[in-house]
Enzyme design. Structure first.
Site, mmCIF file in Angstrom:
data_model
loop_
_atom_site.group_PDB
_atom_site.id
_atom_site.type_symbol
_atom_site.label_atom_id
_atom_site.label_comp_id
_atom_site.label_asym_id
_atom_site.label_seq_id
_atom_site.Cartn_x
_atom_site.Cartn_y
_atom_site.Cartn_z
ATOM 1 N N LYS A 161 29.181 5.904 -36.806
ATOM 2 C CA LYS A 161 30.457 7.045 -36.661
ATOM 3 C C LYS A 161 31.533 6.285 -35.994
ATOM 4 C CE LYS A 161 32.232 8.918 -33.715
ATOM 5 N NZ LYS A 161 33.229 8.909 -33.045
ATOM 6 N N THR A 187 35.752 3.396 -31.248
ATOM 7 C CA THR A 187 35.302 4.483 -30.916
ATOM 8 C C THR A 187 34.198 4.547 -32.091
ATOM 9 O OG1 THR A 187 36.597 5.765 -30.122
ATOM 10 C CG2 THR A 187 34.847 7.167 -31.065
#
Length: 550
Positions: free
Chosen positions: A319, A330
């Protein structure tokens, strides 16, 4: 949230041992000793689950550091039988006596394992063996599937309501057969509790069974509460999955500074244990559950044959959409495989590959507090145990791992927050690999380059400027620059000199959703190359991040 430069990742040094080839002949002997140690039951009776939870939640508990276990540094070279049943029988559940709530240095349980000790030691490669490596070129085959290609693993994704209602937000990766594991983590000095927890677990635990991931909450900057929540999450996994307390790794992504909603997390873990399976639906649910601002799940897989003809499979999910500037980003990445390999070489391969894949992407130049990539192998394939990095099977594995991580990196960059285009920067014929990497990463990290690509502007000045502040020397007078896409190619600089370009043609080429910027330094003495992935910068990026906490 995501990960960062692997070079400072403590797990690499924590797992590395001597590189002296003569020590490799003792690997199996060390494994046997380690297995004997693991089979000795703990002397102290374990606390009940309720007592452990009470200790975890006791605010008056004094900090006392438990001595680290004396575990052999070499990775167990045992082979285990594959199990596809949902109920694990490999290691009995046991509950540790937790003496500290402010440290992750917990006493390692001496869990049992039914792994069979390997019978044949890997020999040091002879000249003839080394020659055969050059002759052997395994065919890597990318598959149009995801995690489900590995039936010896199970997966799940559930709706736990961590932040949002009615969306998948907790995921499970599970193997009934014990796995060796490797990890690389964020270079950010502010690291989430799950990152610190995993680094400690990878130091001291020889085998793992599961990874629990939650989205919507990063469990970062949450102090002692965050550490306690990690311990309680591991305890919940131990009870729900009937596995050793220490055999779970944790990952979180989402908002920083908010404690985990533990009642929802614990209920979610129970739901994951009930929902797990090896089907395509289970795999897809796991990939979806780790998303935050991602617009779609990210999965890929491949297979190849080992030297002895055994089928080897790798699969990964990831992700990442914003806060992407790995070292890492992230970014959460998880790779599973059935290859039989030592933990030491699994860690070495993951570090090498991440340096050239996940650490070569950028969306917004931000490095997260939670970035990590984990790799797990349950050794259920029938290849010879890989303990020598010069072996053909190790080289093949690194190649396959590179392909998996490169594809996941590409998918992350293309799905950058608000992005409309994928940008690939390729630097060719550089004087060194370091120079090539620095230049490629600098190009795709430049906000001005990103904006130019968004506006279909073939602005060579912005590209050259980004290369100029990359911090490395390169032969500017030899530089050729061109931009390519499915619409064709256009040369915008030749031998360091800008060319007159057809603006209409340039606009058409830049109008496609995947654009490549190719910089050729024409160094013939040491022709090194590197590739980096990025995306354009659009007004939607600001909109997404302005409203992120709401």
């Amino acid at each position: 949230m995501n990960s960062s430069n692997l070079k400072n990742t403590s797990t690499d040094s924590q797992h590395s041992s001597s590189q002296n080839p003569s020590l490799q002949n003792n690997d199996l002997q060390n494994d046997t000793l380690q297995q004997n140690n693991l089979q000795n039951p703990a002397k102290n009776p374990p606390l009940t689950p309720s007592q452990i939870v009470q200790n975890l939640r006791s605010s008056n508990t004094k900090t006392t550091s438990t001595p680290k276990p004396n575990i052999a540094k070499s990775t167990p070279k045992s082979r285990t039988k594959s199990s596809t049943k949902s109920t694990p029988k490999t290691t009995p559940k046991s509950k540790p006596s937790i003496k500290s709530t402010t440290t992750f240095h917990l006493k390692l349980l001496k869990a049992k394992t039914n792994a069979n000790t390997a019978t044949n030691a890997t020999k040091i490669l002879t000249k003839s063996t080394q020659k055969s490596i050059k002759d052997f070129a395994p065919k890597m085959r990318m598959l149009k599937k995801g995690l489900e290609i590995l039936p010896s693993f199970e997966f799940a994704g559930v709706k736990a309501g961590v932040k949002y209602k009615d969306r998948l937000d907790m995921a499970l990766l599970y193997s009934a057969t014990p796995c060796v594991a490797a990890g690389v983590f964020t270079h950010n000095k502010v690291r989430a509790a799950c990152v610190e927890y995993n680094i400690e677990r990878l130091k001291d635990t020889p085998y793992f069974h599961s990874v629990i991931i939650n989205a919507g909450n990063a469990n970062a900057c949450t102090g002692e509460r965050g550490k306690k929540d990690c311990l309680e999450s591991a305890l919940s996994a131990s009870i729900a999955l009937d596995i050793d307390f220490h055999s779970t790794l944790l990952a979180s992504t989402g908002v920083i500074g908010v404690p985990l909603p533990m009642p929802k997390i614990k209920k979610g873990i129970l739901s994951l244990a009930k929902a797990k399976g090896s089907s395509e639906v289970c795999a897809s649910n796991a990939a979806k559950a780790i998303m935050t601002t991602d617009t779609h799940q990210k999965q890929c897989s491949l297979e190849f044959r080992s030297k002895n003809g055994s089928k080897i499979r790798l699969a990964g999910i990831a992700k990442g959409s914003g806060m992407i500037h790995p070292n890492m980003a992230t970014l959460l990445g998880f790779v599973i495989t059935d290859i039989s390999i030592s933990q030491k070489l699994l860690q070495k391969a993951l570090k090498k590959v991440t340096k050239n894949t996940f650490n070569m992407i950028s969306v917004d130049r931000d490095t997260s507090t939670n970035d990590m990539v984990l790799a797990l192998s349950n050794k259920t394939a029938k290849n010879e145990l890989i303990v020598d990095e010069r072996s053909v099977d190790y080289k093949s594995f690194v190649q396959g791992l590179m392909m998996i991580c490169d594809e996941l990196s590409r998918q992350i960059a293309k799905d950058g927050e608000g992005a409309s285009k994928l940008i690939t920067a390729s630097v060719q014929n550089a004087p060194s690999k370091r120079v090539a990497r620095k230049l490629a990463k600098s190009i795709i990290s430049s906000n001005l380059v990103k904006c130019a690509v968004y506006g279909n502007d073939a602005n060579w000045g912005r590209i050259l400027c980004a290369m100029g502040y990359a911090g490395v020397e390169f032969p500017k007078e030899k530089l050729d620059l061109k931009i390519t896409s499915k619409g064709g190619e256009i040369i915008i600089m030749k031998n360091g000199q800008a060319l007159q370009i057809n603006e209409k043609k340039a606009t058409r080429i830049l109008g496609f959703d995947e654009v490549s910027i190719i910089a050729d330094l024409k160094n013939t003495n040491s022709a090194k190359s590197a590739k980096a992935y990025g995306c354009d910068l659009t007004p939607q990026y600001i909109s997404i991040n302005a409203d992120y906490r709401s």
